[in-house]
Write an enzyme that holds these catalytic residues in place. Structure first.
Site, mmCIF file in Angstrom:
data_model
loop_
_atom_site.group_PDB
_atom_site.id
_atom_site.type_symbol
_atom_site.label_atom_id
_atom_site.label_comp_id
_atom_site.label_asym_id
_atom_site.label_seq_id
_atom_site.Cartn_x
_atom_site.Cartn_y
_atom_site.Cartn_z
ATOM 1 N N GLU A 232 9.241 -27.819 -17.387
ATOM 2 C CA GLU A 232 10.724 -26.885 -16.694
ATOM 3 C C GLU A 232 10.056 -25.926 -17.685
ATOM 4 O OE1 GLU A 232 12.800 -23.954 -16.439
ATOM 5 O OE2 GLU A 232 14.245 -25.343 -17.740
ATOM 6 N N CYS A 266 16.179 -18.700 -17.459
ATOM 7 C CA CYS A 266 14.664 -19.279 -16.891
ATOM 8 C C CYS A 266 15.869 -19.471 -15.042
ATOM 9 C CB CYS A 266 14.712 -20.409 -16.915
ATOM 10 S SG CYS A 266 14.979 -22.230 -16.660
#
Length: 459
Positions: A232, A266
């Site tokens: 990720e 993010c």
């Protein structure tokens, strides 16, 4: 054993010390996790479920303590920290429920004469690497499915925020998990620790959350032994506002998408594309909302805390100064505390060129650069004109149009008329340079398993 200090980024005061482990301790952690794997993988799904469910309850019991701990080591506001504890605990509850639904398949071969039985087995010892921005949720999002699948794991938390991960393990042990099933390795030399794990034949899984560049390096190392990998990685999330959007709804969603955790996420909205017909009105409403945010330490009721390090402040400052030099206007800039903390003001930029550098890089701070557009084809080209594809946000009055646009967005997740995409029951992850695999949902459990089938003679 040497140690290293952990600072509160709001005050730069040392809040404690943790061991500074290296390759030797990293190998010893695998020794213990591997020894525990046999027993843990043979426990019943119901037992693993019960442990995770109890851990969920214990996290909620200790919500205030954990929130204060996170606010101290991460700097985020107490409301953000408390929300993260609840969110993090939900991964234990979700995967406690998934643990008792391992799935499988049974069928007849098309050619006849055999039956096929498909099952899933735990992949083995999993190496987990988590970032500092969500120290509880990033840990539980990985530990939860690993334990539910029957894996044991070694976890390297970020050096900036180790105490939360340590506290999570303590609660798991209290919930009934064997002491060695999860190993926490704190270190200032992440490269040597994680490399040691990837070189160890007993480690069969790497799950990493962090920058795209580091993810690429880890994938290269994982390829040498063909280690199962989930990544990720970085994001550059666009937030699109169409001319028919409910602007009050769009502002509410934008505040959440941009300023949650001070923009250090993010999934944070990184570039704002607002239709030219409503740009002035949206900006006025948005600036008014941003002006209500208090930039201050958690202890003083701040809505936005400090950035994590001095280097982070320098990076955001450089991005904003560059945008201003390229013609952007500061529509709003908050006041920040004086003192030793790593502070950066909540900032709104307007008149940003569509191709400005500030829109091409992940800001990771409380800065909202706004640019305008006039046609759907134009904005889609801008949205997709990046190597990243993690999250996107779309505010649109016509749901059909919103879905048609969303289907053309190159991102793993799209928030439609809402500023939050994370949910334990949904598959979290991105496309392109934003990563591989998914966390959460059913997919999150399968990331820690391998399919195995039995071909059974039937004639």
């Amino acid at each position: 054993m040497s140690t290293f200090p952990v600072e509160n980024p709001a005050t730069r005061e040392v809040i404690g010390h943790v061991p500074d482990h290296g390759p030797e301790e990293a190998r010893a952690a695998v020794d213990r996790a591997h020894a525990a794997f046999g027993e843990w993988s043979r426990t019943t799904p119901r037992h693993r479920s019960d442990v995770l469910r109890k851990a969920f309850e214990l996290m909620l019991r200790d919500k205030d303590r954990l929130a204060e701990m996170m606010a101290a080591e991460n700097g985020k506001s107490l409301s953000d920290a408390a929300g993260e504890v609840v969110y993090a605990a939900e991964f234990f509850r979700w995967f406690s429920e998934e643990a008792v639904r391992p799935g499988g398949d049974y069928g007849e071969s098309p050619a006849g004469g055999t039956r096929t039985i498909v099952t899933h087995r735990p992949v083995g010892v999993a190496a987990l690497v988590t970032p500092w921005n969500f120290p509880a949720a990033m840990a539980t999002r990985k530990i939860g499915p690993a334990l539910a699948a029957g894996c044991t794991c070694v976890l390297k938390p970020a050096a900036e925020t180790p105490f939360t991960a340590i506290a999570v393990k303590e609660l798991l042990v209290e919930a009934g998990m064997p002491e060695d099933a999860v190993q926490i390795v704190t270190t200032t030399d992440a490269g040597s620790v994680v490399s040691t794990w990837l070189e160890d034949e007993r480690v069969r899984k790497i799950s990493f959350t962090g920058s795209t560049r580091v993810g690429q390096l880890l994938l290269g190392q994982a390829a040498e032994r063909v280690v199962n990998a989930s990544m990720e990685l970085g994001g550059n999330a666009p937030l699109v506002v169409t001319e028919d959007a409910d602007l009050d709804e769009a502002v509410t969603g934008a505040m959440l998408a941009k300023f949650r955790n001070g923009g250090q996420a993010c999934t944070a909205a990184n570039r704002f594309y607002v239709h030219a017909d409503v740009a002035e009105e949206f900006t006025a409403k948005f600036v008014e909302a941003v002006s209500q945010l208090k930039v201050a330490p958690a202890a003083k009721g701040g809505d936005i805390g400090p950035l994590i390090t001095a280097a982070a402040v320098e990076k955001v400052t450089k991005a904003v100064d560059g945008a201003i030099a390229d013609g952007a206007t500061v529509a709003y800039r908050a006041e920040v505390p004086t003192g030793e903390g790593h502070w950066y003001p909540a900032t709104v930029l307007t008149g940003v060129d569509q191709h400005a550098a500030v829109l091409a890089e992940e800001i990771f701070g409380p800065v909202a650069p706004i640019t305008t557009w006039t046609s759907d084809e134009e904005v889609l080209a801008l949205v997709n004109g990046t190597e990243y594809g993690l999250a996107s946000y779309l505010f649109c009055g016509d749901l059909k149009r919103a879905l048609q646009l969303a289907e053309r967005v190159e991102a793993g997740m799209v928030g439609i008329n809402r500023g939050l995409v994370s949910d334990p029951s949904a598959p979290f992850g991105g496309v392109k340079q934003s990563g591989l695999g998914r966390e959460g949902a059913r997919e999150g459990l399968l990331e820690f398993t391998e399919a195995q089938y039995f071909s059974v003679a039937w004639s």
